[in-house]
Design an enzyme around this catalytic site. Structure first.
Site, PDB file in Angstrom:
ATOM      1  N   ASP A  43       5.074   1.266  -4.364  1.00 49.63           N
ATOM      2  CA  ASP A  43       4.287   0.978  -5.565  1.00 49.63           C
ATOM      3  C   ASP A  43       4.296  -0.532  -5.853  1.00 49.63           C
ATOM      4  OD1 ASP A  43       3.189   0.746  -8.071  1.00 49.63           O
ATOM      5  OD2 ASP A  43       4.502   2.213  -9.038  1.00 49.63           O
ATOM      6  N   GLU A  80       0.862  -1.189   0.000  1.00 52.20           N
ATOM      7  CA  GLU A  80       0.000   0.000   0.000  1.00 52.20           C
ATOM      8  C   GLU A  80       0.895   1.234   0.000  1.00 52.20           C
ATOM      9  OE1 GLU A  80      -3.559   0.661  -0.108  1.00 52.20           O
ATOM     10  OE2 GLU A  80      -2.559   2.575  -0.374  1.00 52.20           O
ATOM     11  N   ASP A 100     -16.505  -2.666  -7.506  1.00 50.59           N
ATOM     12  CA  ASP A 100     -17.920  -2.269  -7.541  1.00 50.59           C
ATOM     13  C   ASP A 100     -18.156  -1.351  -8.737  1.00 50.59           C
ATOM     14  OD1 ASP A 100     -16.325  -0.206  -6.374  1.00 50.59           O
ATOM     15  OD2 ASP A 100     -18.169   0.797  -5.723  1.00 50.59           O
ATOM     16  N   ASP A 146      -8.446   1.358  -7.441  1.00 46.55           N
ATOM     17  CA  ASP A 146      -8.954   2.660  -7.908  1.00 46.55           C
ATOM     18  C   ASP A 146      -9.521   2.506  -9.318  1.00 46.55           C
ATOM     19  OD1 ASP A 146      -8.101   4.388  -5.669  1.00 46.55           O
ATOM     20  OD2 ASP A 146      -6.119   3.698  -6.262  1.00 46.55           O
TER      21      ASP A 146
HETATM   22  C1  LIG Z   1      -9.966   2.290  -3.712  1.00 45.82           C
HETATM   23  S1  LIG Z   1      -8.746   1.862  -2.543  1.00 45.82           S
HETATM   24  C2  LIG Z   1      -9.273   0.256  -1.976  1.00 45.82           C
HETATM   25  C3  LIG Z   1      -8.652  -0.109  -0.666  1.00 45.82           C
HETATM   26  C4  LIG Z   1      -9.054  -1.478  -0.102  1.00 45.82           C
HETATM   27  N1  LIG Z   1      -8.623  -2.556  -0.962  1.00 45.82           N
HETATM   28  C5  LIG Z   1     -10.537  -1.559   0.118  1.00 45.82           C
HETATM   29  O1  LIG Z   1     -11.207  -2.333  -0.580  1.00 45.82           O
HETATM   30  O2  LIG Z   1     -11.036  -0.851   1.017  1.00 45.82           O
HETATM   31  C6  LIG Z   1      -7.358   1.430  -3.569  1.00 45.82           C
HETATM   32  C7  LIG Z   1      -6.042   1.425  -2.793  1.00 45.82           C
HETATM   33  O3  LIG Z   1      -4.994   0.968  -3.632  1.00 45.82           O
HETATM   34  C8  LIG Z   1      -3.827   1.722  -3.347  1.00 45.82           C
HETATM   35  N2  LIG Z   1      -2.984   1.631  -4.538  1.00 45.82           N
HETATM   36  C9  LIG Z   1      -3.308   2.000  -5.799  1.00 45.82           C
HETATM   37  N3  LIG Z   1      -2.302   1.732  -6.641  1.00 45.82           N
HETATM   38  C10 LIG Z   1      -1.311   1.161  -5.898  1.00 45.82           C
HETATM   39  C11 LIG Z   1      -0.016   0.686  -6.210  1.00 45.82           C
HETATM   40  N4  LIG Z   1       0.461   0.716  -7.456  1.00 45.82           N
HETATM   41  N5  LIG Z   1       0.733   0.182  -5.214  1.00 45.82           N
HETATM   42  C12 LIG Z   1       0.247   0.149  -3.936  1.00 45.82           C
HETATM   43  N6  LIG Z   1      -0.972   0.584  -3.579  1.00 45.82           N
HETATM   44  C13 LIG Z   1      -1.750   1.094  -4.552  1.00 45.82           C
HETATM   45  C14 LIG Z   1      -4.336   3.116  -3.045  1.00 45.82           C
HETATM   46  O4  LIG Z   1      -3.431   3.846  -2.262  1.00 45.82           O
HETATM   47  C15 LIG Z   1      -5.629   2.802  -2.306  1.00 45.82           C
HETATM   48  O5  LIG Z   1      -5.444   2.758  -0.923  1.00 45.82           O
END
Ligand SMILES: C[S@@+](CC[C@H](N)C(=O)[O-])C[C@H]1O[C@@H](n2cnc3c(N)ncnc32)[C@H](O)[C@@H]1O
Length: 242
Positions: free
Chosen positions: A125, A98, A184, A148
């Site tokens: 990342d 994360e 979703d 995302d």
């Molecule tokens: C929409 S949130 C969903 C979080 C969690 N999985 C949930 O369902 O509540 C997407 C998460 O992915 C993380 N994220 C996106 N791209 C990433 C990457 N390349 N490496 C690590 N984390 C990432 C973002 O920081 C964010 O916290």
């Protein structure tokens, strides 16, 4: 969680055709507001459970101090899913990735509260973690829950689940390893299905193909609850590394 209004995706510096371009990332690093207890957890618990960017692929047995079956969760958000699974399965090890600081702090606090020892965290990342930190065939299960969605068409290139990323993920997954995706956002679910079906590395575990019924074992995440409140349908995809 699509980031602030001024989006680096729109900057010319991120255009692969321009000199000195930055790679297109699936996230925008938001200035995180850490609570004092999250800041304390990051300071005190990080040395024990956090992973320092390694110069060579990780020795996961050494990292977890044992050999066990391993789950990778990418983009764990506040870490509730990871913590829940780690508590249910003390015999397994969990590697969470994360980039959002408060999410990492939140998970560390929960690990401390519940005495969870079988989680390690990469605050980095996921694309680089998968490419450079993980040895081949080292993961038995990979989870990407509610990544995302990058709603706008011009941002679709930032979606994590793309053919190239699945190829990279396939390298670190052991034969027979499970890949579980959930979203979703219906258009992203369609993209996930298309990309997974086209991948030579994964096969759908659902008889007849398509989406999987929601596994009862999957804990509900913050972003799933948010989607349900908005009236969104939730899609699960369950694949296996061939
Ligand atoms: C929409 S949130 C969903 C979080 C969690 N999985 C949930 O369902 O509540 C997407 C998460 O992915 C993380 N994220 C996106 N791209 C990433 C990457 N390349 N490496 C690590 N984390 C990432 C973002 O920081 C964010 O916290």
């Amino acid at each position: 969680m699509n980031g602030p209004s001024r989006d680096p995706a729109e900057s010319p510096a991120s255009d692969p055709a321009s000199p000195g371009h930055r790679p297109i990332r699936s996230f925008v690093k938001r200035a995180g507001r850490l609570t004092p207890s999250q800041a304390r957890a990051l300071e005190q618990l990080w040395p024990r459970f956090g992973i320092t960017p390694p110069a060579a692929p990780l020795d996961l047995d050494a990292l977890f101090c044992r050999a066990a079956r391993r789950t990778l969760e990418i983009g764990f958000g506040n870490g509730d899913n990871l913590a829940e699974l780690a508590a249910r399965h003390p015999e397994r090890d969990y590697l969470g990735v994360e980039v959002h600081d408060p999410g990492v702090g939140h998970l560390l606090l929960r690990m401390e509260r519940e005495g969870l020892e079988n989680i390690r965290i990469a605050h980095h990342d996921a694309v680089e973690v998968v490419d450079r930190w993980l040895p081949a065939a080292s993961i038995d299960e990979a989870l990407i829950f509610f990544p995302d969605p990058w709603h706008k068409k011009r941002h679709h290139k930032r979606r994590l689940v793309q053919p190239a990323f699945l190829d990279r993920l396939a390298r670190v997954m052991a034969p027979g390893a499970r890949l579980h995706l959930a979203t979703d956002w219906a258009p992203y679910a369609e993209q996930m299905l298309e990309v997974c079906e086209a991948s030579p590395h994964f096969e759908n575990t659902v008889a007849g193909g398509g989406y999987a019924p929601r596994p009862e074992t999957r804990p509900q995440t913050k972003f799933e609850r948010r989607g349900l409140k908005l009236g969104h349908e939730v899609f699960d995809l369950l694949y296996q590394r061939v």
